[in-house]
Design a protein around this motif. Sequence first.
Motif, short mmCIF file in Angstrom:
data_model
loop_
_atom_site.label_atom_id
_atom_site.label_comp_id
_atom_site.label_asym_id
_atom_site.label_seq_id
_atom_site.Cartn_x
_atom_site.Cartn_y
_atom_site.Cartn_z
N ILE A 29 -29.96 35.71 -6.40
CA ILE A 29 -29.54 34.49 -5.72
C ILE A 29 -28.94 34.79 -4.35
O ILE A 29 -29.37 34.20 -3.35
CB ILE A 29 -28.61 33.63 -6.62
N PRO A 30 -27.98 35.71 -4.24
CA PRO A 30 -27.45 36.00 -2.89
C PRO A 30 -28.50 36.57 -1.94
O PRO A 30 -28.54 36.19 -0.76
CB PRO A 30 -26.35 37.03 -3.14
N VAL A 31 -29.37 37.44 -2.42
CA VAL A 31 -30.42 38.00 -1.56
C VAL A 31 -31.37 36.89 -1.11
O VAL A 31 -31.76 36.83 0.06
CB VAL A 31 -31.19 39.13 -2.28
N SER A 32 -31.72 35.98 -2.02
CA SER A 32 -32.62 34.87 -1.67
C SER A 32 -31.97 33.92 -0.67
O SER A 32 -32.61 33.49 0.29
CB SER A 32 -33.02 34.10 -2.93
N VAL A 33 -30.71 33.59 -0.90
CA VAL A 33 -30.00 32.69 0.02
C VAL A 33 -29.92 33.33 1.41
O VAL A 33 -30.20 32.69 2.42
CB VAL A 33 -28.60 32.33 -0.51
N TYR A 34 -29.57 34.61 1.44
CA TYR A 34 -29.49 35.31 2.73
C TYR A 34 -30.86 35.35 3.40
O TYR A 34 -30.97 35.14 4.61
CB TYR A 34 -28.94 36.72 2.53
N HIS A 35 -31.90 35.62 2.63
CA HIS A 35 -33.26 35.70 3.15
C HIS A 35 -33.68 34.37 3.80
O HIS A 35 -34.23 34.34 4.90
CB HIS A 35 -34.23 36.07 2.03
N VAL A 36 -33.39 33.26 3.13
CA VAL A 36 -33.75 31.95 3.66
C VAL A 36 -32.86 31.59 4.86
O VAL A 36 -33.34 31.10 5.88
CB VAL A 36 -33.65 30.87 2.55
N TRP A 37 -31.59 31.84 4.74
CA TRP A 37 -30.63 31.47 5.79
C TRP A 37 -30.85 32.28 7.07
O TRP A 37 -30.90 31.73 8.15
CB TRP A 37 -29.21 31.65 5.27
#
Length: 194
Positions: free
Chosen positions: A40-48
């Motif tokens: 979840i944090p990696v995905s959020v960072y990737h999108v953001w």
Amino acid sequence: MGDDLSMFLAVGAILHQLLCFKATVKERRKYTAYILGSLIPVSVYHVWADEIILHEIAFAVMIFLVSKYTRALIKVQITSEEARKKLGRMATFGISTGLFGYFLWNIDFHACYYVTVFKRWVGLPWGFLFELHGWWHIFTAIGAYVGMALVEYLVTIEEGETGRVEEGFVWPVREVLRDLDGVERKGMDGKKMK
């Protein structure tokens, strides 16, 4: 971004199944928290941030873990050396197919302009062959399917009693499992049992 995140969903589901096989409820919760707490944090960072490096590192680590645990599960669940080799080859096919698709995706991602210019130069219908993003979808889908089917087989079988389980799968998994079914039904003298 959806393509990138679907990679996490596919590999995360396989990793979760591998880690939770024969785990206690407490261990399952822990593994679920680890996977979600990482993805979840990696995905959020990737999108953001629209950043790809951390995403690729996380994906590579997950692929390594899935490969390692799948091969370990083959050794634990399968006693026949011949069947182990066949399932090992199927695992190698799945990971190789998925990684080849990922390789094509990287070419398309990092050299998109040049690939597009080349496709236009070649023209249709041959330019279709260089639609690397499309090939990425095909190859990674095959790799993900093989991985999911192999892990599903390994966590549900009782060796020697497949009960024609292969009929629930499609190519290439069905052919390998049919072949295994024949291997497991051989008698001690090497002849097939009825």
